[in-house]
Motif scaffolding. Structure first.
Motif, PDB file in Angstrom:
ATOM      1  N   GLY A   1       0.813  -1.214   0.000  1.00 36.10           N
ATOM      2  CA  GLY A   1       0.000   0.000   0.000  1.00 36.10           C
ATOM      3  C   GLY A   1       0.843   1.259   0.000  1.00 36.10           C
ATOM      4  N   ARG A   2       0.194   2.363   0.344  1.00 37.72           N
ATOM      5  CA  ARG A   2       0.871   3.660   0.392  1.00 37.72           C
ATOM      6  C   ARG A   2       1.749   3.746   1.629  1.00 37.72           C
ATOM      7  N   ASN A   3       2.886   4.393   1.458  1.00 37.13           N
ATOM      8  CA  ASN A   3       3.783   4.628   2.583  1.00 37.13           C
ATOM      9  C   ASN A   3       4.243   6.075   2.505  1.00 37.13           C
ATOM     10  N   VAL A   4       3.814   6.892   3.478  1.00 38.26           N
ATOM     11  CA  VAL A   4       4.156   8.308   3.524  1.00 38.26           C
ATOM     12  C   VAL A   4       4.964   8.558   4.792  1.00 38.26           C
ATOM     13  N   SER A   5       6.078   9.252   4.650  1.00 37.10           N
ATOM     14  CA  SER A   5       6.950   9.525   5.791  1.00 37.10           C
ATOM     15  C   SER A   5       6.322  10.544   6.738  1.00 37.10           C
ATOM     16  N   ASP A   6       6.922  10.679   7.896  1.00 39.29           N
ATOM     17  CA  ASP A   6       6.563  11.773   8.794  1.00 39.29           C
ATOM     18  C   ASP A   6       6.915  13.078   8.097  1.00 39.29           C
ATOM     19  N   ALA A   7       6.189  14.137   8.432  1.00 38.52           N
ATOM     20  CA  ALA A   7       6.492  15.451   7.863  1.00 38.52           C
ATOM     21  C   ALA A   7       7.717  16.025   8.559  1.00 38.52           C
ATOM     22  N   MET A   8       8.579  16.625   7.768  1.00 35.57           N
ATOM     23  CA  MET A   8       9.738  17.345   8.294  1.00 35.57           C
ATOM     24  C   MET A   8       9.473  18.824   8.028  1.00 35.57           C
TER      25      MET A   8
END
Length: 115
Positions: free
Chosen positions: A79-86
């Motif tokens: 599925g989708r994998n989005v990092s933490d926001a920096m």
């Protein structure tokens, strides 16, 4: 042999995705909320730009603070994998010098960083 090579090639293609597809607006808002410690309705997102797997954007809070942020995102077999926001607060460099005056120690005094 050829079948396993095809499967491996297909798997590597599926692991790569571009940010414009992988990173949803909801993911940006959720991850930004966690990064800057504000409720989702306390800021607005603007100037989104997708470049490869990276999405950069600007954040303006209702209190008038401005941030420059980014996330990365891919789509894989799971599925989708989005990092933490920096996020970096814009103009925070000027503010940090006044904060250091409140926490001045002998080393900072010797370096001429505070009074």
């Amino acid at each position: 042999m050829k079948k396993s090579l095809f499967v491996a090639s297909l798997a590597s293609i599926l692991l790569v995705g571009c940010a414009s597809i992988a990173v949803t607006d909801d993911a940006i808002v959720k991850n930004t909320s966690m990064a800057i410690g504000l409720e989702k309705n306390a800021f607005t997102i603007s100037d989104r730009e997708n470049d490869g797997i990276t999405t950069t954007y600007k954040v303006k809070t209702k209190a008038g603070e401005n941030y420059s942020c980014y996330v990365t995102g891919v789509i894989s077999m799971i599925g989708r994998n989005v990092s933490d926001a920096m996020c970096t607060e814009m103009g925070a460099g000027a503010k940090s010098s006044t904060k250091s005056n409140n926490s001045c120690n002998a080393l900072l005094k010797a370096a001429g960083k505070c009074k």
